[in-house]
Motif scaffolding. Structure first.
Motif, PDB file in Angstrom:
ATOM      1  N   ILE B 211       0.843  -1.204   0.000  1.00  0.00           N
ATOM      2  CA  ILE B 211       0.000   0.000   0.000  1.00  0.00           C
ATOM      3  C   ILE B 211       0.873   1.248   0.000  1.00  0.00           C
ATOM      4  CG2 ILE B 211      -1.640   1.301   1.375  1.00  0.00           C
ATOM      5  CD1 ILE B 211      -2.729  -1.478   2.253  1.00  0.00           C
ATOM      6  N   CYS B 212       1.939   1.220   0.820  1.00  0.00           N
ATOM      7  CA  CYS B 212       2.850   2.369   0.856  1.00  0.00           C
ATOM      8  C   CYS B 212       3.463   2.601  -0.520  1.00  0.00           C
ATOM      9  CB  CYS B 212       3.967   2.123   1.856  1.00  0.00           C
ATOM     10  SG  CYS B 212       3.425   2.307   3.533  1.00  0.00           S
ATOM     11  N   MET B 213       3.833   1.503  -1.139  1.00  0.00           N
ATOM     12  CA  MET B 213       4.493   1.596  -2.446  1.00  0.00           C
ATOM     13  C   MET B 213       3.568   2.272  -3.451  1.00  0.00           C
ATOM     14  SD  MET B 213       6.577  -1.706  -3.503  1.00  0.00           S
ATOM     15  CE  MET B 213       5.425  -2.430  -4.624  1.00  0.00           C
ATOM     16  N   VAL B 214       2.331   1.809  -3.472  1.00  0.00           N
ATOM     17  CA  VAL B 214       1.371   2.355  -4.437  1.00  0.00           C
ATOM     18  C   VAL B 214       1.116   3.826  -4.130  1.00  0.00           C
ATOM     19  CG1 VAL B 214      -1.003   2.211  -5.214  1.00  0.00           C
ATOM     20  CG2 VAL B 214       0.312   0.131  -4.865  1.00  0.00           C
ATOM     21  N   ALA B 218       2.006   7.010  -6.544  1.00  0.00           N
ATOM     22  CA  ALA B 218       0.985   7.955  -6.972  1.00  0.00           C
ATOM     23  C   ALA B 218       1.405   9.378  -6.618  1.00  0.00           C
ATOM     24  CB  ALA B 218      -0.342   7.612  -6.308  1.00  0.00           C
ATOM     25  N   LEU B 219       1.941   9.538  -5.408  1.00  0.00           N
ATOM     26  CA  LEU B 219       2.367  10.863  -4.970  1.00  0.00           C
ATOM     27  C   LEU B 219       3.463  11.412  -5.882  1.00  0.00           C
ATOM     28  CD1 LEU B 219       2.051  12.894  -2.534  1.00  0.00           C
ATOM     29  CD2 LEU B 219       4.171  11.919  -1.728  1.00  0.00           C
ATOM     30  N   TRP B 223       3.265  14.699  -8.139  1.00  0.00           N
ATOM     31  CA  TRP B 223       4.281  15.724  -7.899  1.00  0.00           C
ATOM     32  C   TRP B 223       5.001  16.056  -9.205  1.00  0.00           C
ATOM     33  CZ3 TRP B 223       8.549  14.735  -3.706  1.00  0.00           C
ATOM     34  CH2 TRP B 223       9.372  15.841  -3.635  1.00  0.00           C
ATOM     35  N   GLY B 224       5.369  14.995  -9.931  1.00  0.00           N
ATOM     36  CA  GLY B 224       6.073  15.210 -11.196  1.00  0.00           C
ATOM     37  C   GLY B 224       5.231  15.998 -12.181  1.00  0.00           C
TER      38      GLY B 224
END
Ligand code: FES
Lengths: 382, 458
Positions: B211-214, B218-219, B223-224
């Motif tokens: 979940i953290c990875m996903v 996404a963040l 951001w990009g």
């Protein structure tokens, strides 16, 4: 199913087992048989030890699981109208998810106490040892010796693994215990040795003609002899290539020009006190006309900060060179006066060429702190 | 960044963001109030007649306050937005006060206060209030073009986020430590020792990681897309951008370079930092505090580490990021980055102080035409004050600590000579940075030892 994050370990295990149970129903009979029912006098017989779930060892959790499964297997087998065991355990009548920790523990204890026949001491020093009897009895399929074919559950896999020898680190004591019977057995009956596989036989003896292959042959043998050799050789080769690439990296593909001499115009167009900045971008040099130690002179200052090598800027309003990196400041004559720069800017050699123009020679530098600014090459008097 | 637009346009640009910012703050407080109320954790603060004021009500009021600010900020008109801006008087005062000295000492003092009254500051409502205040400070300040320019620079946005993240984690660890310390004082086990229920790698840990990875991916994507990469003009060996800043995580080192020679600040001190961190397990004899948060049980280690990390590393990064402008001059939060700002910084070496100003003599200098050996002797003679001072610093202080401080004497007895010497020298080396900074500020000291002939300055 209860909320995932509110489930305790026991409940998660129970849930997993329930899922497993889907494939397990075919093997429900053996599993029911492999778990003989607990003696009736279970939870009450043993005083509750009051163990918290967090203090349970893996063995205990597994035992709890196993006990519980017996109950479930019993329930499911009764559904399938299979012969059930005589005395059903008390606790696991409930659904696993409804069981309290105490009940699970009680079930576990009941299960554990079952193999503890009077022949064995009730209090065993090691949890691992206490789990063993439980494990031993489990994986024996009762119905016609047919092995359960469906997916096995964790408990039975673990039990099967543990039946032979304990996995993982073995204490000296344990090793001695297991090794002694083995040695005794070995003395009594030597098992037949399997015949040596081909690759283990010494090649040279069996095929003496091959030795004529000589040095290169054996080299190839060493290099490509086995998968291990191939692996290590390719690793070594890769490392070597990296090393070579790294060595190449030390010699970048650049054009190394000889330190340049270049002309910067006639001296008389530079006014007194003027700093010519137009050569900075191309040559990295300021041409300055200024008075230094009483002599009006033209000199070429190298535009490299003596602190860490940034390029300072000439600030006309403040009459100083100022470095953007850490704020070093230099007077017009190149002497450092503020910030961390430890020494003055450097001068390049400057002369008047044959055609009367100023010529800067970047191959020679003059440093003030070494007293080199008195060198006649370092300036052109006006 | 906003230098080329006039003030009205700038306010227009910033207003839509700011409106949503306040709405988000209001939502944040509203949710907090709701959570307190629903969770049955609301406490009565005070009573007025038949009315009771609970903490849930308090945060609701704060939420409404932010909700009121949102339309003002959203309007984008100058007279309305004045209401949601920092008052000019405050800005001028802040700029006037701010300087490297005020900033460094101020942040040190603030951290010291936070540490000494940590029992108070780890309370949830205090922390929440602090969070609200810092958000409010950001919101009020961002209507200032200069503040907005440094805070919204694509380079700096993540650093603003990092400050909040760091604050949160420091608070969290301190809160846990304070709780544990109280338990230990009462003779109970620390919380981590009580609640050590093991969880499964699969699925618990693996799912959490997934979940953290996903979420992080996404963040990063968002951001990009939202913030353009801060690319600059093509590099040129003769043109250095002004100001020219290292990557943010090295800005502490760059700040250190202001006070030290490159080999010292760029090579020696960073290596000492790394070696010193590696040496900690060998010089630490305190067996307590293993596996749980605590401050009281290892106060020395905690204080030294946080001093090195928060004061000597983080605050310097913040200063380098937000407060250093063109020519590496110091600029206040609301100050325009003026390339021509003049800050007098005439720095003087210690040897010059000693020989010329102290003794009123010429600096010792080798006679013309003398050999390299004689020249070196003269140089050493010239720099003798600094050399003696430094040798004294490293040789006198460690034994003095043992003799005069009971605390260090205990330490010495437990650690033995070598370990104590390693520890005290690492400590003294670390202390050199603030000492040098203070010397630079108070009497413009450039170098203790300045052997510029051999590029050896200290
Ligand atoms: S490189 Fe110029 S001041 Fe550091």
């Amino acid at each position: 199913m209860p909320d995932k994050d509110k489930m305790s370990v026991e409940e998660i295990l129970a849930a997993c087992r329930k899922l497993d149970g889907g494939g397990d129903t075919s093997a429900s009979q053996p599993s029911a048989a492999e778990e003989p029912p607990a003696p009736a006098a279970t939870p009450a017989a043993e005083p509750p030890s009051g163990k918290k779930p967090s203090e349970m060892s893996v063995e205990e959790i597994l035992a709890a699981a196993r006990a519980e499964k017996a109950g479930r297997g019993e329930a499911s087998s009764s559904e399938a109208s299979a012969p059930t065991s005589a005395a059903a355990p008390v606790a696991p009548k409930k659904k696993p998810s409804e069981m309290s920790v105490e009940e699970i523990l009680a079930a576990a204890r009941a299960e554990k106490s079952r193999p503890a026949t009077p022949a064995k001491p009730a209090a065993k020093p090691k949890p691992a040892a206490s789990a063993k009897p439980a494990a031993k009895s489990s994986p024996k399929p009762a119905a016609g010796g047919k092995k359960p074919s469906g997916p096995l559950d964790t408990a039975s896999i673990l039990a099967a693994a543990r039946k032979g020898s304990k996995r993982g680190p073995v204490s000296k004591e344990e090793a001695a215990r297991t090794a002694a019977p083995a040695a005794a057995k070995a003395g009594s009956r030597v098992p037949p040795m399997p015949s040596k596989p081909d690759f283990l036989r010494p090649a040279a003896k069996s095929k003496p003609a091959e030795s004529r292959r000589g040095f290169f042959g054996s080299l190839i043998g060493i290099v490509f002899g086995s998968a291990m050799a191939v692996g290590f050789v390719s690793l070594a080769v890769t490392q070597l290539l990296w090393l070579l690439g790294f060595a190449r990296f030390m010699f970048p593909n650049i054009l190394i020009e000889p330190p340049s001499k270049f002309k910067v115009g006639f001296p008389d167009v530079i006014g007194p006190g003027q700093v010519v900045t137009k050569f900075k971008a191309q040559f990295g040099v300021w041409i300055v006309r200024n008075e230094y130690e009483g002599v009006d002179q033209i000199y070429a200052l190298r535009s490299v900060c003596t602190h860490l090598g940034c390029t300072p800027n000439w600030l006309e309003a403040e009459q100083k060179f100022k470095c953007p990196c850490h704020g070093s400041g230099f007077y017009k004559n190149g002497i450092n006066f503020e910030g961390p720069a430890p020494r003055p800017l450097e001068r390049y050699a400057i002369t008047i060429a044959d055609d009367g123009q100023l010529e800067v020679d970047k191959s020679r530098k003059f440093q003030q702190e070494l007293g080199q600014w008195n060198d006649p090459q370092s300036f052109v008097p006006v | 960044m906003h230098g080329h637009v006039d003030h009205a346009t700038f306010l227009q640009q910033i207003s839509s963001f700011l409106g949503f910012y306040y709405i988000a703050l209001a939502a944040m407080n509203g949710i907090a109030a709701l959570a307190i109320w629903r969770g049955g954790r609301s406490k009565t603060l005070f009573r007025v007649g038949p009315l009771t004021f609970t903490n849930a009500l308090l945060w609701t009021v704060v939420a409404f306050f932010f909700l009121l600010m949102a339309p003002l900020a959203m309007s984008g008109s100058e007279p309305l937005m004045r209401w949601v801006s920092m008052p000019d008087a405050f800005k001028h005062a802040a700029d006037a006060v701010m300087g490297p000295v005020a900033y460094s000492l101020g942040s040190f003092l603030i951290l010291a206060v936070l540490f000494s009254f940590r029992k108070f500051f780890v309370k949830t409502w205090v922390a929440w209030l602090g969070l609200n205040l810092s958000f409010l400070f950001m919101g009020l300040s961002i209507t200032d073009p200069d503040f907005a320019a440094i805070v919204t620079k694509p380079d700096n946005v993540p650093i603003v986020g990092l400050i909040f993240l760091l604050g949160f984690f420091t608070w969290l660890a301190t809160a846990k430590a304070v709780k544990n310390d109280e338990r230990i004082a009462r003779g109970e086990k620390p919380l981590e020792a009580v609640d050590n229920e093991k969880i499964l790698v699969w699925p618990d840990l693996v799912y959490t990681e997934l979940i953290c990875m996903v979420a992080l991916t996404a963040l990063l994507l968002l951001w990009g897309i939202a913030l353009q990469a801060p690319l600059e003009e093509p590099a040129s060996s003769v043109k250095t951008p002004n100001p020219s800043k290292a990557p943010w995580y090295f800005l502490g080192l760059q700040e250190m370079l202001v006070y030290y020679d490159p080999w010292m600040a760029g090579v020696v001190l960073p290596s000492v930092v790394i070696v010193g961190l590696m040496a900690i397990p060998y010089i630490d004899f305190n067996r307590r505090g293993n596996g749980y948060y605590t401050i009281n049980e290892r106060k020395f280690a905690y204080v030294i580490f946080q001093f090195g990390f928060l004061v000597l590393w983080v605050t310097l990064i913040v200063m380098g990021t937000f407060l250093r402008g063109p020519n590496w001059n110091f600029f206040g939060f609301y100050e325009t980055w003026d390339v021509h700002k003049v800050v007098p910084m005439n720095n003087v070496d210690l040897s010059e102080y000693f020989w010329i100003r102290g003794l009123g003599r010429e600096m010792p200098r080798a006679p013309e035409g003398s050999g390299a050996g004689l020249e070196l002797l003269y140089i050493l003679w010239r720099e003798a004050p600094g050399i003696i001072l430094l040798i004294g610093y490293f040789t006198v202080i460690p034994p003095a600590m043992v003799v005069y401080s009971k605390f260090f004497r205990n330490m010495y007895l437990k650690m033995g000579l070598i370990r104590f010497m390693v520890m005290s020298h690492l400590l003294l080396l670390m202390g050199l940075l603030p000492i040098k900074m203070v010397c630079r500020w108070s009497f413009d000291l450039k170098y203790f030892i300045a052997i510029k002939e051999y590029f050896l300055n200290f």
